[in-house]
Design an enzyme around this catalytic site. Structure first.
Site, PDB file in Angstrom:
ATOM      1  N   GLY A  70     -25.986 -21.515  15.951  1.00 49.99           N
ATOM      2  CA  GLY A  70     -27.310 -20.905  15.819  1.00 49.99           C
ATOM      3  C   GLY A  70     -27.599 -20.346  14.437  1.00 49.99           C
ATOM      4  O   GLY A  70     -28.538 -19.576  14.264  1.00 49.99           O
ATOM      5  N   GLN A  71     -26.802 -20.739  13.431  1.00 46.60           N
ATOM      6  CA  GLN A  71     -27.029 -20.228  12.072  1.00 46.60           C
ATOM      7  C   GLN A  71     -28.308 -20.834  11.496  1.00 46.60           C
ATOM      8  O   GLN A  71     -28.461 -22.055  11.461  1.00 46.60           O
ATOM      9  CB  GLN A  71     -25.831 -20.579  11.175  1.00 46.60           C
ATOM     10  CG  GLN A  71     -25.975 -20.026   9.761  1.00 46.60           C
ATOM     11  CD  GLN A  71     -24.759 -20.317   8.881  1.00 46.60           C
ATOM     12  OE1 GLN A  71     -23.785 -20.917   9.327  1.00 46.60           O
ATOM     13  NE2 GLN A  71     -24.837 -19.895   7.640  1.00 46.60           N
ATOM     14  N   ASP A 108     -32.463  -6.582   9.139  1.00 43.42           N
ATOM     15  CA  ASP A 108     -33.001  -7.880   9.569  1.00 43.42           C
ATOM     16  C   ASP A 108     -34.513  -7.752   9.763  1.00 43.42           C
ATOM     17  O   ASP A 108     -35.004  -6.766  10.324  1.00 43.42           O
ATOM     18  CB  ASP A 108     -32.326  -8.313  10.876  1.00 43.42           C
ATOM     19  CG  ASP A 108     -32.533  -9.780  11.163  1.00 43.42           C
ATOM     20  OD1 ASP A 108     -31.549 -10.535  11.107  1.00 43.42           O
ATOM     21  OD2 ASP A 108     -33.690 -10.178  11.436  1.00 43.42           O
ATOM     22  N   ILE A 109     -35.237  -8.764   9.324  1.00 35.96           N
ATOM     23  CA  ILE A 109     -36.699  -8.716   9.400  1.00 35.96           C
ATOM     24  C   ILE A 109     -37.187  -8.822  10.853  1.00 35.96           C
ATOM     25  O   ILE A 109     -38.278  -8.348  11.180  1.00 35.96           O
ATOM     26  CB  ILE A 109     -37.311  -9.830   8.499  1.00 35.96           C
ATOM     27  CG1 ILE A 109     -38.722  -9.486   8.075  1.00 35.96           C
ATOM     28  CG2 ILE A 109     -37.236 -11.197   9.139  1.00 35.96           C
ATOM     29  CD1 ILE A 109     -39.244 -10.312   6.920  1.00 35.96           C
ATOM     30  N   HIS A 164     -23.562 -14.627   6.535  1.00 39.91           N
ATOM     31  CA  HIS A 164     -24.049 -13.279   6.836  1.00 39.91           C
ATOM     32  C   HIS A 164     -23.397 -12.747   8.097  1.00 39.91           C
ATOM     33  O   HIS A 164     -23.181 -13.472   9.066  1.00 39.91           O
ATOM     34  CB  HIS A 164     -25.578 -13.219   6.942  1.00 39.91           C
ATOM     35  CG  HIS A 164     -26.185 -14.284   7.795  1.00 39.91           C
ATOM     36  ND1 HIS A 164     -26.306 -15.594   7.390  1.00 39.91           N
ATOM     37  CD2 HIS A 164     -26.710 -14.232   9.042  1.00 39.91           C
ATOM     38  CE1 HIS A 164     -26.875 -16.298   8.345  1.00 39.91           C
ATOM     39  NE2 HIS A 164     -27.129 -15.499   9.363  1.00 39.91           N
ATOM     40  N   LEU A 165     -23.091 -11.466   8.042  1.00 35.99           N
ATOM     41  CA  LEU A 165     -22.491 -10.745   9.167  1.00 35.99           C
ATOM     42  C   LEU A 165     -23.574  -9.860   9.771  1.00 35.99           C
ATOM     43  O   LEU A 165     -24.150  -9.022   9.073  1.00 35.99           O
ATOM     44  CB  LEU A 165     -21.323  -9.906   8.643  1.00 35.99           C
ATOM     45  CG  LEU A 165     -20.606  -8.954   9.602  1.00 35.99           C
ATOM     46  CD1 LEU A 165     -19.949  -9.724  10.743  1.00 35.99           C
ATOM     47  CD2 LEU A 165     -19.538  -8.147   8.849  1.00 35.99           C
ATOM     48  N   HIS A 166     -23.870 -10.076  11.059  1.00 32.73           N
ATOM     49  CA  HIS A 166     -24.847  -9.222  11.745  1.00 32.73           C
ATOM     50  C   HIS A 166     -24.132  -7.962  12.241  1.00 32.73           C
ATOM     51  O   HIS A 166     -23.095  -8.058  12.909  1.00 32.73           O
ATOM     52  CB  HIS A 166     -25.435  -9.922  12.974  1.00 32.73           C
ATOM     53  CG  HIS A 166     -26.252 -11.137  12.697  1.00 32.73           C
ATOM     54  ND1 HIS A 166     -27.633 -11.142  12.751  1.00 32.73           N
ATOM     55  CD2 HIS A 166     -25.898 -12.403  12.382  1.00 32.73           C
ATOM     56  CE1 HIS A 166     -28.089 -12.369  12.495  1.00 32.73           C
ATOM     57  NE2 HIS A 166     -27.052 -13.148  12.266  1.00 32.73           N
TER      58      HIS A 166
HETATM   59  P1  5GP Z   1     -28.757 -16.436  11.745  1.00 28.52           P
HETATM   60  O1  5GP Z   1     -29.565 -16.951  12.895  1.00 28.52           O
HETATM   61  O2  5GP Z   1     -28.703 -17.438  10.609  1.00 28.52           O
HETATM   62  O3  5GP Z   1     -27.409 -15.923  12.151  1.00 28.52           O
HETATM   63  O4  5GP Z   1     -29.498 -15.145  11.225  1.00 28.52           O
HETATM   64  C1  5GP Z   1     -30.469 -15.164  10.232  1.00 28.52           C
HETATM   65  C2  5GP Z   1     -31.170 -13.836  10.321  1.00 28.52           C
HETATM   66  O5  5GP Z   1     -31.889 -13.633   9.128  1.00 28.52           O
HETATM   67  C3  5GP Z   1     -32.162 -13.732  11.469  1.00 28.52           C
HETATM   68  O6  5GP Z   1     -31.783 -12.665  12.324  1.00 28.52           O
HETATM   69  C4  5GP Z   1     -33.498 -13.501  10.777  1.00 28.52           C
HETATM   70  O7  5GP Z   1     -34.320 -12.595  11.484  1.00 28.52           O
HETATM   71  C5  5GP Z   1     -33.085 -12.952   9.430  1.00 28.52           C
HETATM   72  N1  5GP Z   1     -34.004 -13.238   8.348  1.00 28.52           N
HETATM   73  C6  5GP Z   1     -34.551 -14.463   8.067  1.00 28.52           C
HETATM   74  N2  5GP Z   1     -35.345 -14.371   6.989  1.00 28.52           N
HETATM   75  C7  5GP Z   1     -35.296 -13.071   6.583  1.00 28.52           C
HETATM   76  C8  5GP Z   1     -35.928 -12.354   5.512  1.00 28.52           C
HETATM   77  O8  5GP Z   1     -36.683 -12.907   4.708  1.00 28.52           O
HETATM   78  N3  5GP Z   1     -35.644 -11.031   5.400  1.00 28.52           N
HETATM   79  C9  5GP Z   1     -34.801 -10.405   6.264  1.00 28.52           C
HETATM   80  N4  5GP Z   1     -34.596  -9.097   6.051  1.00 28.52           N
HETATM   81  N5  5GP Z   1     -34.207 -11.039   7.281  1.00 28.52           N
HETATM   82  C10 5GP Z   1     -34.441 -12.353   7.438  1.00 28.52           C
END
Ligand code: 5GP
Length: 117
Positions: free
Chosen positions: A93-94, A30-31, A100-102
């Site tokens: 919060g998506q 994750d970035i 995607h699975l964290h």
């Molecule tokens: P969500 O909030 O949708 O569950 O998680 C999205 C995740 O994607 C966030 O934790 C965010 O930091 C990560 N993310 C968003 N854009 C990028 C990117 O361009 N590269 C990477 N590696 N992670 C990203």
């Protein structure tokens, strides 16, 4: 289906720190990590969220969990434990509309599931 940042990562149009890849699944760091280990495991198939998954996606989504388990073992966080998290839609919060699975670990993680005030 709209294009999004994860589809661009799958197509290698933007860089990512990839930790696992096969013909169906990609995993990368994750970035903006919220834990010492924060990996995102995604299907290469365009699935917007769990809310949009089909019955035929069950094996693929099951495999995402197997991949997560393998990465956790590779990164030596398996024994101490970790958290697997999938956000679904706005209230979940998506942010990125691609399933995607964290995989979160490397430290004891707090619960943070309170309603936003
Ligand atoms: P969500 O909030 O949708 O569950 O998680 C999205 C995740 O994607 C966030 O934790 C965010 O930091 C990560 N993310 C968003 N854009 C990028 C990117 O361009 N590269 C990477 N590696 N992670 C990203």
């Amino acid at each position: 289906m709209e294009d999004n940042i994860f589809l661009k990562i799958i197509r290698k149009e933007i860089p990512a720190d990839i930790v696992y890849e096969d013909e169906e699944i990609l995993a990368f760091r994750d970035i903006h990590p919220i834990a010492p280990v924060h990996i995102l495991i995604i299907p290469k198939k365009s699935i917007e969220s769990i809310a949009r998954m089909e019955t035929e996606d069950v094996p693929l989504i099951g495999k995402m969990f197997l991949v997560a388990r393998g990465i956790a073992r590779d990164l030596n966080i398996s024994e101490k434990g970790y958290k697997l998290l999938i956000r679904v839609g706005k209230d979940g919060g998506q942010e990125v509309p691609h399933l995607h699975l964290h995989l979160l670990g490397g430290a004891r993680l707090s619960e943070n599931i309170h309603p936003v005030k």
